[in-house]
Design an enzyme around this catalytic site. Structure first.
Site, PDB file in Angstrom:
ATOM      1  N   ASP A  28      50.790  20.261  59.411  1.00 39.72           N
ATOM      2  CA  ASP A  28      51.913  19.349  59.202  1.00 39.72           C
ATOM      3  C   ASP A  28      51.382  17.926  59.093  1.00 39.72           C
ATOM      4  O   ASP A  28      50.485  17.519  59.835  1.00 39.72           O
ATOM      5  CB  ASP A  28      52.909  19.468  60.362  1.00 39.72           C
ATOM      6  CG  ASP A  28      54.258  18.858  60.026  1.00 39.72           C
ATOM      7  OD1 ASP A  28      55.231  19.619  59.900  1.00 39.72           O
ATOM      8  OD2 ASP A  28      54.331  17.610  59.894  1.00 39.72           O
ATOM      9  N   GLN A  92      66.585  20.898  59.212  1.00 35.96           N
ATOM     10  CA  GLN A  92      65.693  21.220  58.096  1.00 35.96           C
ATOM     11  C   GLN A  92      65.642  20.077  57.090  1.00 35.96           C
ATOM     12  O   GLN A  92      66.692  19.566  56.676  1.00 35.96           O
ATOM     13  CB  GLN A  92      66.180  22.504  57.402  1.00 35.96           C
ATOM     14  CG  GLN A  92      65.243  22.974  56.290  1.00 35.96           C
ATOM     15  CD  GLN A  92      65.669  24.316  55.700  1.00 35.96           C
ATOM     16  OE1 GLN A  92      66.762  24.817  55.982  1.00 35.96           O
ATOM     17  NE2 GLN A  92      64.814  24.887  54.878  1.00 35.96           N
ATOM     18  N   VAL A  94      62.949  20.139  54.461  1.00 39.85           N
ATOM     19  CA  VAL A  94      62.339  20.672  53.233  1.00 39.85           C
ATOM     20  C   VAL A  94      62.970  22.041  52.960  1.00 39.85           C
ATOM     21  O   VAL A  94      62.915  22.939  53.813  1.00 39.85           O
ATOM     22  CB  VAL A  94      60.806  20.799  53.356  1.00 39.85           C
ATOM     23  CG1 VAL A  94      60.212  21.384  52.076  1.00 39.85           C
ATOM     24  CG2 VAL A  94      60.161  19.449  53.666  1.00 39.85           C
ATOM     25  N   HIS A  98      60.066  27.743  56.215  1.00 41.24           N
ATOM     26  CA  HIS A  98      58.784  27.476  56.879  1.00 41.24           C
ATOM     27  C   HIS A  98      58.924  27.658  58.377  1.00 41.24           C
ATOM     28  O   HIS A  98      59.981  27.391  58.949  1.00 41.24           O
ATOM     29  CB  HIS A  98      58.275  26.063  56.561  1.00 41.24           C
ATOM     30  CG  HIS A  98      59.259  24.973  56.813  1.00 41.24           C
ATOM     31  ND1 HIS A  98      60.295  24.699  55.947  1.00 41.24           N
ATOM     32  CD2 HIS A  98      59.386  24.086  57.827  1.00 41.24           C
ATOM     33  CE1 HIS A  98      61.009  23.683  56.407  1.00 41.24           C
ATOM     34  NE2 HIS A  98      60.482  23.296  57.567  1.00 41.24           N
ATOM     35  N   HIS A 100      57.248  26.455  61.913  1.00 39.45           N
ATOM     36  CA  HIS A 100      56.355  25.531  62.608  1.00 39.45           C
ATOM     37  C   HIS A 100      55.633  26.314  63.706  1.00 39.45           C
ATOM     38  O   HIS A 100      56.283  27.006  64.503  1.00 39.45           O
ATOM     39  CB  HIS A 100      57.152  24.417  63.292  1.00 39.45           C
ATOM     40  CG  HIS A 100      57.943  23.542  62.375  1.00 39.45           C
ATOM     41  ND1 HIS A 100      57.525  22.282  62.017  1.00 39.45           N
ATOM     42  CD2 HIS A 100      59.131  23.733  61.744  1.00 39.45           C
ATOM     43  CE1 HIS A 100      58.444  21.728  61.217  1.00 39.45           C
ATOM     44  NE2 HIS A 100      59.413  22.579  61.029  1.00 39.45           N
TER      45      HIS A 100
HETATM   46  P1  5GP Z   1      61.562  20.600  58.681  1.00 40.71           P
HETATM   47  O1  5GP Z   1      62.001  19.252  59.173  1.00 40.71           O
HETATM   48  O2  5GP Z   1      62.172  20.927  57.341  1.00 40.71           O
HETATM   49  O3  5GP Z   1      61.729  21.718  59.673  1.00 40.71           O
HETATM   50  O4  5GP Z   1      59.994  20.513  58.498  1.00 40.71           O
HETATM   51  C1  5GP Z   1      59.391  19.902  57.418  1.00 40.71           C
HETATM   52  C2  5GP Z   1      58.026  19.490  57.883  1.00 40.71           C
HETATM   53  O5  5GP Z   1      57.248  19.170  56.749  1.00 40.71           O
HETATM   54  C3  5GP Z   1      58.026  18.264  58.801  1.00 40.71           C
HETATM   55  O6  5GP Z   1      57.462  18.596  60.054  1.00 40.71           O
HETATM   56  C4  5GP Z   1      57.180  17.256  58.027  1.00 40.71           C
HETATM   57  O7  5GP Z   1      56.341  16.481  58.864  1.00 40.71           O
HETATM   58  C5  5GP Z   1      56.380  18.145  57.092  1.00 40.71           C
HETATM   59  N1  5GP Z   1      55.979  17.474  55.861  1.00 40.71           N
HETATM   60  C6  5GP Z   1      56.750  16.648  55.086  1.00 40.71           C
HETATM   61  N2  5GP Z   1      56.077  16.243  54.009  1.00 40.71           N
HETATM   62  C7  5GP Z   1      54.827  16.813  54.096  1.00 40.71           C
HETATM   63  C8  5GP Z   1      53.674  16.761  53.259  1.00 40.71           C
HETATM   64  O8  5GP Z   1      53.635  16.112  52.202  1.00 40.71           O
HETATM   65  N3  5GP Z   1      52.589  17.466  53.675  1.00 40.71           N
HETATM   66  C9  5GP Z   1      52.596  18.195  54.825  1.00 40.71           C
HETATM   67  N4  5GP Z   1      51.462  18.848  55.136  1.00 40.71           N
HETATM   68  N5  5GP Z   1      53.674  18.283  55.632  1.00 40.71           N
HETATM   69  C10 5GP Z   1      54.781  17.601  55.271  1.00 40.71           C
END
Ligand code: 5GP
Length: 112
Positions: A28, A92, A94, A98, A100
């Site tokens: 991440d 969420q 993205v 996924h 974590h």
């Molecule tokens: P969510 O908030 O959707 O559960 O998790 C999305 C995750 O993607 C977040 O923890 C965020 O830090 C990670 N993330 C966002 N943009 C990028 C990126 O460009 N590269 C990587 N490796 N992680 C990302």
């Protein structure tokens, strides 16, 4: 195309730690623990609630990939947390399924 599809396609760089024919895992960009890896299917499933019964084998493979990534990262003995944020109230950001994988320190509970 979502951000994670671009990572799968190598259009955006990421620190990839694990890959199979249908799964990718990478660090991440904003780690919330000493180890914070995202494990994703290459198939663009939007979120867990959008998965179909036909995804049963893939979802099982994802769980086993999480097990293997956690072991590879040295978390198997100390323990770790697996989280999927599903939709708006889940936090969420993205829209590509996924998981974590968080570890390397004692994590508090409940989450905010
Ligand atoms: P969510 O908030 O959707 O559960 O998790 C999305 C995750 O993607 C977040 O923890 C965020 O830090 C990670 N993330 C966002 N943009 C990028 C990126 O460009 N590269 C990587 N490796 N992680 C990302």
């Amino acid at each position: 195309m979502t951000l994670f599809e671009k990572i799968i396609a190598r259009q955006i760089p990421a620190q990839i730690v694990y890959e199979t024919a249908d799964i990718l895992a990478f660090r991440d960009i904003q780690p919330q623990a000493p180890v914070h890896v995202l494990v994703i299917p290459k198939k663009p499933i939007v979120r867990l609630s959008a998965a179909s019964d036909e995804d049963a084998v893939l979802l099982g493979k994802l769980m086993l990939a999480i097990r293997d990534v956690a072991a590879q990262e040295g978390l198997a003995e100390g323990g770790y947390r697996v989280v999927t944020n599903n939709g708006d109230h889940g936090g969420q950001t993205v829209d590509h399924l996924h998981f974590h994988v968080l570890g390397g320190r004692r994590l508090s509970w409940p989450p905010g």
